[in-house]
Design a protein around this motif. Structure first.
Motif, PDB file in Angstrom:
ATOM      1  N   MET A   1       0.847  -1.191   0.000  1.00 30.46           N
ATOM      2  CA  MET A   1       0.000   0.000   0.000  1.00 30.46           C
ATOM      3  C   MET A   1       0.882   1.240   0.000  1.00 30.46           C
ATOM      4  N   LYS A   2       0.352   2.277  -0.601  1.00 29.01           N
ATOM      5  CA  LYS A   2       1.041   3.563  -0.639  1.00 29.01           C
ATOM      6  C   LYS A   2       0.565   4.408   0.538  1.00 29.01           C
ATOM      7  N   ARG A   3       1.330   5.455   0.820  1.00 29.06           N
ATOM      8  CA  ARG A   3       0.960   6.390   1.878  1.00 29.06           C
ATOM      9  C   ARG A   3       0.551   7.723   1.257  1.00 29.06           C
ATOM     10  N   PHE A   4      -0.462   8.331   1.880  1.00 32.12           N
ATOM     11  CA  PHE A   4      -0.978   9.614   1.414  1.00 32.12           C
ATOM     12  C   PHE A   4      -1.101  10.552   2.611  1.00 32.12           C
ATOM     13  N   LEU A   5      -0.540  11.738   2.477  1.00 28.93           N
ATOM     14  CA  LEU A   5      -0.647  12.757   3.510  1.00 28.93           C
ATOM     15  C   LEU A   5      -1.885  13.583   3.225  1.00 28.93           C
ATOM     16  N   VAL A   6      -2.793  13.612   4.184  1.00 33.09           N
ATOM     17  CA  VAL A   6      -4.056  14.344   4.040  1.00 33.09           C
ATOM     18  C   VAL A   6      -3.977  15.578   4.935  1.00 33.09           C
ATOM     19  N   LEU A   7      -4.008  16.756   4.327  1.00 29.81           N
ATOM     20  CA  LEU A   7      -3.981  18.017   5.068  1.00 29.81           C
ATOM     21  C   LEU A   7      -5.378  18.604   5.104  1.00 29.81           C
ATOM     22  N   LEU A   8      -5.796  19.015   6.298  1.00 34.47           N
ATOM     23  CA  LEU A   8      -7.120  19.605   6.479  1.00 34.47           C
ATOM     24  C   LEU A   8      -6.948  20.979   7.118  1.00 34.47           C
ATOM     25  N   MET A   9      -7.408  22.014   6.433  1.00 37.54           N
ATOM     26  CA  MET A   9      -7.315  23.374   6.947  1.00 37.54           C
ATOM     27  C   MET A   9      -8.729  23.894   7.215  1.00 37.54           C
ATOM     28  N   ARG A  10      -8.943  24.365   8.428  1.00 38.68           N
ATOM     29  CA  ARG A  10     -10.277  24.825   8.829  1.00 38.68           C
ATOM     30  C   ARG A  10     -10.719  26.053   8.044  1.00 38.68           C
ATOM     31  N   LYS A  11     -12.025  26.058   7.727  1.00 35.86           N
ATOM     32  CA  LYS A  11     -12.659  27.214   7.094  1.00 35.86           C
ATOM     33  C   LYS A  11     -13.739  27.704   8.060  1.00 35.86           C
ATOM     34  N   PRO A  12     -13.660  28.959   8.490  1.00 40.53           N
ATOM     35  CA  PRO A  12     -14.701  29.440   9.394  1.00 40.53           C
ATOM     36  C   PRO A  12     -16.034  29.570   8.674  1.00 40.53           C
ATOM     37  N   PRO A  13     -17.130  29.415   9.338  1.00 40.76           N
ATOM     38  CA  PRO A  13     -17.218  28.923  10.719  1.00 40.76           C
ATOM     39  C   PRO A  13     -17.201  27.391  10.739  1.00 40.76           C
ATOM     40  N   ILE A  14     -16.648  26.851  11.799  1.00 33.45           N
ATOM     41  CA  ILE A  14     -16.594  25.396  11.983  1.00 33.45           C
ATOM     42  C   ILE A  14     -17.832  24.960  12.760  1.00 33.45           C
ATOM     43  N   ASP A  15     -18.460  23.909  12.298  1.00 33.37           N
ATOM     44  CA  ASP A  15     -19.579  23.317  13.032  1.00 33.37           C
ATOM     45  C   ASP A  15     -18.983  22.352  14.055  1.00 33.37           C
ATOM     46  N   PRO A  16     -19.073  22.644  15.353  1.00 34.93           N
ATOM     47  CA  PRO A  16     -18.456  21.786  16.370  1.00 34.93           C
ATOM     48  C   PRO A  16     -18.983  20.349  16.355  1.00 34.93           C
ATOM     49  N   ALA A  17     -20.176  20.138  15.828  1.00 35.68           N
ATOM     50  CA  ALA A  17     -20.747  18.788  15.784  1.00 35.68           C
ATOM     51  C   ALA A  17     -19.983  17.881  14.817  1.00 35.68           C
ATOM     52  N   VAL A  18     -19.238  18.465  13.885  1.00 32.49           N
ATOM     53  CA  VAL A  18     -18.507  17.668  12.895  1.00 32.49           C
ATOM     54  C   VAL A  18     -17.245  17.057  13.495  1.00 32.49           C
ATOM     55  N   ILE A  19     -16.667  17.701  14.489  1.00 32.98           N
ATOM     56  CA  ILE A  19     -15.383  17.246  15.041  1.00 32.98           C
ATOM     57  C   ILE A  19     -15.466  15.817  15.575  1.00 32.98           C
ATOM     58  N   PRO A  20     -16.438  15.440  16.419  1.00 32.68           N
ATOM     59  CA  PRO A  20     -16.480  14.045  16.876  1.00 32.68           C
ATOM     60  C   PRO A  20     -16.744  13.057  15.740  1.00 32.68           C
ATOM     61  N   LEU A  21     -17.484  13.478  14.722  1.00 33.64           N
ATOM     62  CA  LEU A  21     -17.723  12.602  13.563  1.00 33.64           C
ATOM     63  C   LEU A  21     -16.417  12.352  12.808  1.00 33.64           C
ATOM     64  N   HIS A  22     -15.638  13.388  12.648  1.00 33.21           N
ATOM     65  CA  HIS A  22     -14.332  13.265  11.997  1.00 33.21           C
ATOM     66  C   HIS A  22     -13.412  12.362  12.831  1.00 33.21           C
ATOM     67  N   GLN A  23     -13.420  12.548  14.147  1.00 34.90           N
ATOM     68  CA  GLN A  23     -12.588  11.722  15.024  1.00 34.90           C
ATOM     69  C   GLN A  23     -13.010  10.254  14.966  1.00 34.90           C
ATOM     70  N   GLN A  24     -14.305   9.991  14.889  1.00 35.32           N
ATOM     71  CA  GLN A  24     -14.792   8.614  14.741  1.00 35.32           C
ATOM     72  C   GLN A  24     -14.352   8.028  13.409  1.00 35.32           C
ATOM     73  N   PHE A  25     -14.386   8.835  12.362  1.00 34.44           N
ATOM     74  CA  PHE A  25     -13.933   8.413  11.044  1.00 34.44           C
ATOM     75  C   PHE A  25     -12.462   7.995  11.103  1.00 34.44           C
ATOM     76  N   LEU A  26     -11.629   8.813  11.745  1.00 37.60           N
ATOM     77  CA  LEU A  26     -10.206   8.492  11.871  1.00 37.60           C
ATOM     78  C   LEU A  26      -9.993   7.234  12.707  1.00 37.60           C
ATOM     79  N   ALA A  27     -10.773   7.065  13.774  1.00 37.74           N
ATOM     80  CA  ALA A  27     -10.668   5.860  14.606  1.00 37.74           C
ATOM     81  C   ALA A  27     -11.006   4.614  13.791  1.00 37.74           C
ATOM     82  N   SER A  28     -12.004   4.715  12.949  1.00 36.16           N
ATOM     83  CA  SER A  28     -12.386   3.597  12.092  1.00 36.16           C
ATOM     84  C   SER A  28     -11.254   3.243  11.130  1.00 36.16           C
ATOM     85  N   LEU A  29     -10.618   4.261  10.557  1.00 33.36           N
ATOM     86  CA  LEU A  29      -9.481   4.012   9.668  1.00 33.36           C
ATOM     87  C   LEU A  29      -8.326   3.354  10.425  1.00 33.36           C
TER      88      LEU A  29
END
Length: 85
Positions: free
Chosen positions: A1-29
């Motif tokens: 498998m290859k490696r890919f660097l994923v950069l995420l830069m916040r765009k205001p305004p941030i919906d705080p409800a998305v952060i735990p969903l993103h963290q769950q997504f990363l945990a699943s990966l």
């Protein structure tokens, strides 16, 4: 498998409800052995993760299902990363 660097830069305004969903997504990966490491930047401007995938096409398909991307709250850039060990 290859490696890919994923950069995420916040765009205001941030919906705080998305952060735990993103963290769950990363945990699943991580459980799948596809997220080698991840973390936020110290200045709170965004974060990055190291994704394992067979191709750029597969990496983009994974990243485009990340709530950080689907919410529109982050600019997401993916780079194929040639690491040296």
């Amino acid at each position: 498998m290859k490696r890919f660097l994923v950069l995420l830069m916040r765009k205001p305004p941030i919906d705080p409800a998305v952060i735990p969903l993103h963290q769950q997504f990363l945990a699943s990966l991580r459980e799948q052995g596809r997220n080698e490491m991840s973390g936020g930047f110290a200045d709170q401007s965004g974060g990055a993760y190291l994704l394992r995938a067979e191709s750029m096409q597969e990496a983009l398909a994974v990243v485009h299902s990340d709530p950080a991307h689907t919410s529109g709250c982050w600019d997401v850039t993916v780079y194929e990363w040639n690491t040296h060990q």
